[in-house]
Design a protein around this motif. Structure first.
Motif, mmCIF file in Angstrom:
data_model
loop_
_atom_site.group_PDB
_atom_site.id
_atom_site.type_symbol
_atom_site.label_atom_id
_atom_site.label_comp_id
_atom_site.label_asym_id
_atom_site.label_seq_id
_atom_site.Cartn_x
_atom_site.Cartn_y
_atom_site.Cartn_z
ATOM 1 N N SER A 115 -0.424 -1.677 2.045
ATOM 2 C CA SER A 115 0.443 -1.470 3.209
ATOM 3 C C SER A 115 1.798 -2.149 2.962
ATOM 4 C CB SER A 115 -0.201 -2.077 4.445
ATOM 5 O OG SER A 115 -0.235 -3.480 4.305
ATOM 6 N N VAL A 116 2.782 -1.721 3.728
ATOM 7 C CA VAL A 116 4.123 -2.309 3.595
ATOM 8 C C VAL A 116 4.055 -3.819 3.899
ATOM 9 C CG1 VAL A 116 6.454 -2.300 4.577
ATOM 10 C CG2 VAL A 116 5.310 -0.150 4.055
ATOM 11 N N GLY A 117 3.224 -4.182 4.884
ATOM 12 C CA GLY A 117 3.074 -5.586 5.257
ATOM 13 C C GLY A 117 2.549 -6.422 4.092
ATOM 14 N N THR A 118 1.522 -5.900 3.417
ATOM 15 C CA THR A 118 0.943 -6.624 2.270
ATOM 16 C C THR A 118 1.984 -6.766 1.155
ATOM 17 O OG1 THR A 118 -1.230 -5.752 2.801
ATOM 18 C CG2 THR A 118 -0.930 -6.562 0.561
ATOM 19 N N ILE A 119 2.721 -5.688 0.896
ATOM 20 C CA ILE A 119 3.742 -5.743 -0.174
ATOM 21 C C ILE A 119 4.821 -6.761 0.193
ATOM 22 C CG2 ILE A 119 5.474 -4.406 -1.447
ATOM 23 C CD1 ILE A 119 3.708 -1.911 -0.952
ATOM 24 N N ALA A 120 5.213 -6.743 1.461
ATOM 25 C CA ALA A 120 6.266 -7.660 1.906
ATOM 26 C C ALA A 120 5.843 -9.116 1.697
ATOM 27 C CB ALA A 120 6.589 -7.401 3.376
ATOM 28 N N LYS A 121 4.579 -9.412 2.055
ATOM 29 C CA LYS A 121 4.097 -10.785 1.899
ATOM 30 C C LYS A 121 3.964 -11.137 0.423
ATOM 31 C CE LYS A 121 2.922 -11.883 6.238
ATOM 32 N NZ LYS A 121 3.227 -12.955 7.055
ATOM 33 N N THR A 122 3.505 -10.183 -0.381
ATOM 34 C CA THR A 122 3.317 -10.455 -1.810
ATOM 35 C C THR A 122 4.654 -10.734 -2.486
ATOM 36 O OG1 THR A 122 1.429 -8.952 -1.798
ATOM 37 C CG2 THR A 122 2.333 -9.514 -3.953
ATOM 38 N N LEU A 123 5.641 -9.886 -2.178
ATOM 39 C CA LEU A 123 6.941 -10.027 -2.846
ATOM 40 C C LEU A 123 7.869 -11.008 -2.113
ATOM 41 C CD1 LEU A 123 7.612 -6.274 -3.776
ATOM 42 C CD2 LEU A 123 6.481 -8.027 -5.130
ATOM 43 N N LYS A 124 7.376 -11.503 -0.976
ATOM 44 C CA LYS A 124 8.154 -12.469 -0.156
ATOM 45 C C LYS A 124 9.498 -11.892 0.254
ATOM 46 C CE LYS A 124 5.915 -16.591 -1.921
ATOM 47 N NZ LYS A 124 4.956 -15.968 -2.839
#
Lengths: 149, 238
Positions: A115-124
């Protein structure tokens, strides 16, 4: 998502960062072990944390040993069963022209289905930045494919 | 190009060779699935013999005291229940005290689940003690069951709450058996009030008659909260 699926995703992520099956597998297993040592229960895993651990391990490994070139540079790409040689060459040529950040975000979004949320958290980065970067990476890939055609 | 086509192309392009050691790794990684009842049965074996002995002694005192109309039975029970609470707290923290928590942390069960199982077992023991002694004493001495239960359970809950808090504190961790000391103070205080301060007992009974159930419920909720905190922070104290 079961544990096997999570393992496959982290392995694929590490493989395309490091370009070596054995190193990718070591990083994947180290990722899960570190997660367990910190959170004590593997059933409560969160992909965001797993990606972050894997990403940091890839960076450490990158600093320690210069990673092997990705298989396409050696002509040893792992071949997907349904793939035709033309498709393969065109897409891989187009992907090679992208930056590693673009490849990472496309892998996370379209291959690992995150999800976009997971990617956002992963890539900060922010969710908005993720949308923008996905769109830009898609555009660059499309342009690359058109040139190849 | 549509998203679906793009996804399919990328899936093929990012095709990675199969990992070689996945199954062996995951097999070792997965904790064995154990249901709560099985976990409780397993942990029963690790409860110390002295705990069972103490619980049996309390039960025998309640039964024999009621059967033979021994007047001090209720007083004895109110004095003994804080020790049951202290023993429960000590038993919960036993793995930390003897350095076993390090071992438990690397086994296939999490330390939290072990502590939770032990707390459940010790809670069941206390409920059995209370469930047997309160009706027996009430019936034997012609008292209201609710009042007998409240008089036994309130010192127990107070000892449990203070014991849990003290064992988590820095002082409690340095000085083992602090909860036992707290239980002793509560028991002696109870015994002293019961024996030498009849007017205070009257006031206490009046409070119990009007607000006893509410006090017990509040204490029970605080106990659950303290137990939850202990379980949640168990690794921090290991």
């Amino acid at each position: 998502m079961d544990l096997e699926e999570a393992y496959d995703k982290i392995y694929r992520y590490a493989y395309f960062k490091m370009g070596n099956r054995a190193v990718a597998e070591d990083i994947t297993q180290e990722t899960f072990l570190r997660f367990i040592s910190k959170y004590n229960n593997i059933h409560d895993y969160d992909m965001r944390f797993l990606y972050t651990i894997a990403r940091n391990l890839c960076i450490d490994e990158y600093r320690r040993v210069k990673p092997e070139p990705l298989p396409e540079e050696e002509g040893e790409w792992a071949v997907s069963p349904g793939e035709t040689p033309e498709d393969r060459l065109a897409v891989r040529e187009a992907l090679n022209k992208l930056s590693s950040e673009d490849r990472e975000i496309l892998l996370l979004r379209y291959v690992n289905d995150e999800s976009v949320g997971t990617i956002a958290k992963t890539l900060k980065i922010s969710r908005f930045a993720v949308y923008r970067r996905i769109k830009a990476a898609e555009e660059r890939l499309r342009q690359g494919l058109e040139v190849e055609e | 190009m549509r998203k679906k086509e793009l996804k399919s192309l990328l899936n093929e392009a990012f095709y990675a060779p199969d990992p070689q050691n996945k199954q062996a790794f995951l097999k070792n990684l997965r904790p064995r699935e154990v249901s709560l009842p099985s976990m409780l049965v397993q942990q029963l074996a690790y409860i110390r013999f002295s705990v069972w002995l103490f619980a049996a002694a309390v039960l025998i005192i309640a039964i024999a005291g009621s059967a033979f109309h021994f007047e001090e039975t209720e007083k004895l029970m109110t004095a003994l229940m804080p020790f049951t609470a202290a023993i429960s707290v000590l038993e919960t923290h036993r793995s930390n005290r003897y350095g076993m928590s390090e071992i438990e942390r690397v086994t296939r069960f999490s330390l939290r689940s072990v502590i939770f199982a032990r707390m459940t077992i010790l809670g069941i023991i206390s409920v059995i003690l209370l469930g047997v002694s309160a009706p027996l004493i009430a019936y034997s001495f012609g008292e209201k069951m609710i009042m007998t239960a409240l008089r036994i359970i309130i010192p127990y809950l107070v000892a449990m709450i203070l014991g849990l808090i003290s064992e988590r504190s820095a002082f409690g961790r340095k000085n083992g058996y602090l909860s036992l000391g707290i239980a002793s103070v509560i028991a002696v205080f109870n015994f002293w009030i019961d024996s030498f301060r009849p007017e205070a007992v009257q006031v206490y009974i009046r409070i119990l008659e009007t607000k006893g159930v509410l006090i017990a419920i509040i204490l029970l909720l605080v106990t659950i909260f303290e137990q939850w905190k202990t379980i949640n922070n168990v690794e921090a104290f290991a």
